[in-house]
Write a protein that holds these residues in place. Structure first.
Motif, PDB file in Angstrom:
ATOM      1  N   LYS A   6       0.830  -1.224   0.000  1.00 36.24           N
ATOM      2  CA  LYS A   6       0.000   0.000   0.000  1.00 36.24           C
ATOM      3  C   LYS A   6       0.858   1.264   0.000  1.00 36.24           C
ATOM      4  O   LYS A   6       0.336   2.375  -0.020  1.00 36.24           O
ATOM      5  CB  LYS A   6      -0.927   0.017   1.222  1.00 36.24           C
ATOM      6  CG  LYS A   6      -1.958  -1.112   1.263  1.00 36.24           C
ATOM      7  CD  LYS A   6      -3.030  -0.965   0.198  1.00 36.24           C
ATOM      8  CE  LYS A   6      -4.153  -1.980   0.403  1.00 36.24           C
ATOM      9  NZ  LYS A   6      -5.113  -2.000  -0.721  1.00 36.24           N
ATOM     10  N   SER A  26      -6.330   1.259  -2.986  1.00 37.19           N
ATOM     11  CA  SER A  26      -5.493   1.061  -4.177  1.00 37.19           C
ATOM     12  C   SER A  26      -4.004   1.005  -3.803  1.00 37.19           C
ATOM     13  O   SER A  26      -3.540   1.862  -3.033  1.00 37.19           O
ATOM     14  CB  SER A  26      -5.737   2.220  -5.144  1.00 37.19           C
ATOM     15  OG  SER A  26      -5.010   2.033  -6.323  1.00 37.19           O
ATOM     16  N   SER A  34      -5.436  -2.787  -4.892  1.00 37.84           N
ATOM     17  CA  SER A  34      -6.278  -3.696  -4.115  1.00 37.84           C
ATOM     18  C   SER A  34      -5.537  -4.984  -3.781  1.00 37.84           C
ATOM     19  O   SER A  34      -4.699  -5.453  -4.543  1.00 37.84           O
ATOM     20  CB  SER A  34      -7.540  -4.025  -4.905  1.00 37.84           C
ATOM     21  OG  SER A  34      -8.317  -4.945  -4.173  1.00 37.84           O
ATOM     22  N   HIS A  76      -7.194   2.117   2.410  1.00 32.52           N
ATOM     23  CA  HIS A  76      -6.309   2.425   1.271  1.00 32.52           C
ATOM     24  C   HIS A  76      -6.610   1.431   0.151  1.00 32.52           C
ATOM     25  O   HIS A  76      -5.860   0.460  -0.051  1.00 32.52           O
ATOM     26  CB  HIS A  76      -4.835   2.327   1.691  1.00 32.52           C
ATOM     27  CG  HIS A  76      -4.465   3.292   2.776  1.00 32.52           C
ATOM     28  ND1 HIS A  76      -4.708   3.034   4.117  1.00 32.52           N
ATOM     29  CD2 HIS A  76      -3.894   4.516   2.718  1.00 32.52           C
ATOM     30  CE1 HIS A  76      -4.294   4.064   4.831  1.00 32.52           C
ATOM     31  NE2 HIS A  76      -3.810   4.972   4.012  1.00 32.52           N
ATOM     32  N   LEU A 112      -6.451  -2.141   6.255  1.00 37.78           N
ATOM     33  CA  LEU A 112      -5.608  -1.470   5.250  1.00 37.78           C
ATOM     34  C   LEU A 112      -6.336  -1.391   3.912  1.00 37.78           C
ATOM     35  O   LEU A 112      -6.298  -0.369   3.222  1.00 37.78           O
ATOM     36  CB  LEU A 112      -4.279  -2.221   5.069  1.00 37.78           C
ATOM     37  CG  LEU A 112      -3.268  -2.124   6.216  1.00 37.78           C
ATOM     38  CD1 LEU A 112      -2.070  -3.021   5.941  1.00 37.78           C
ATOM     39  CD2 LEU A 112      -2.814  -0.668   6.394  1.00 37.78           C
ATOM     40  N   GLU A 113      -6.997  -2.486   3.554  1.00 33.62           N
ATOM     41  CA  GLU A 113      -7.712  -2.516   2.272  1.00 33.62           C
ATOM     42  C   GLU A 113      -8.876  -1.512   2.275  1.00 33.62           C
ATOM     43  O   GLU A 113      -9.110  -0.815   1.278  1.00 33.62           O
ATOM     44  CB  GLU A 113      -8.223  -3.947   2.022  1.00 33.62           C
ATOM     45  CG  GLU A 113      -9.004  -4.144   0.740  1.00 33.62           C
ATOM     46  CD  GLU A 113      -8.141  -4.125  -0.520  1.00 33.62           C
ATOM     47  OE1 GLU A 113      -6.915  -3.920  -0.421  1.00 33.62           O
ATOM     48  OE2 GLU A 113      -8.717  -4.288  -1.607  1.00 33.62           O
TER      49      GLU A 113
END
Ligand SMILES: N[C@@H](CCC(=O)N[C@@H](CS)C(=O)NCC(=O)O)C(=O)O
Length: 209
Positions: A24, A80, A82, A78, A74-75
């Motif tokens: 990320k 992108s 993925s 953020h 985190l996904e």
């Protein structure tokens, strides 16, 4: 956003989170927790993380424990790039759940110690059995899958690789013969050429020794 990872260099679940943070592109501070000296069982650590495990990620809001919950956070925060592919996300989930839950959980050092005490040979035998029980079907699923690119089954690093690469690292440490999982070994070789995976590697952590 300020992030601080409490982890241990050789912990595979900490390694997962380090890969996720690197993919990320996030900066974070590290607070090493020495599992060998039992720092994770200290009162001060358990006061923040009652599980008494690493990893734990401190965020601006609250600390998050459990590596898969941290990766989900985190996904969500953020999106992108993925962690999941556009196509075949269900297969990706199947494979990473298998490795994360069926393989990692029974191989925790505290479980091995409880089962086998200090009998290293018995621990190794059990370790090898559990690794093969999980990796063999994953290897078969990959053989039947239409890979999205030559090097990666889903064409990009996903939660599958995030969870897989640390378990392969551990398997090698436990002398598991990986000759019968050539696709997994090839995915590992490829991932280890990617900067995010190299940055997250145990040997590149401040507490590595
Ligand atoms: N399900 C947890 C497992 C965490 C876990 O077991 N971490 C290990 C290191 S890989 C640990 O802290 N073990 C300490 C112990 O077993 O006493 C997660 O995914 O975060």
């Amino acid at each position: 956003m300020t992030l601080r990872l409490h982890g241990y260099w050789r912990s595979s679940t900490s390694y997962r989170v380090r890969i996720g943070l690197a993919l990320k592109g996030l900066d974070y501070a590290q607070s090493p927790v020495n599992l060998l000296t039992g720092e994770h069982r200290s009162e001060s650590y358990r006061a923040i993380n009652p599980h008494g495990t690493v990893p734990m990620l401190e965020t601006d809001h609250r600390p998050i424990t459990q590596s898969l919950a941290i990766l989900d956070w985190l996904e969500a925060t953020h999106p992108s790039p993925s962690f999941l592919p556009d196509r075949d996300a269900t297969l990706c989930r199947e494979l990473y759940y298998a490795v994360a839950t069926e393989q990692h959980a029974p191989l925790n050092p505290s479980v091995l110690k409880r089962l086998f005490g200090s009998d290293q040979a018995a621990k190794e035998g059990f370790y090898q059995f559990i690794v093969h029980r999980t990796f063999a079907p994953v290897e078969q699923r990959l053989a039947a899958h239409d890979w999205h690119s030559r090097d990666l089954p889903f064409g990009q690093p996903t939660l599958f690789e995030i969870v897989l690469i640390p378990q392969l690292y551990n398997a090698r440490r436990w002398n598991v013969d990986l000759a019968d999982v050539p696709q997994l070994a090839a995915i590992e070789a490829h991932c280890n050429t990617l900067p995010a995976f190299a940055q997250a590697h145990p040997n590149n952590q401040p507490d590595a020794n």
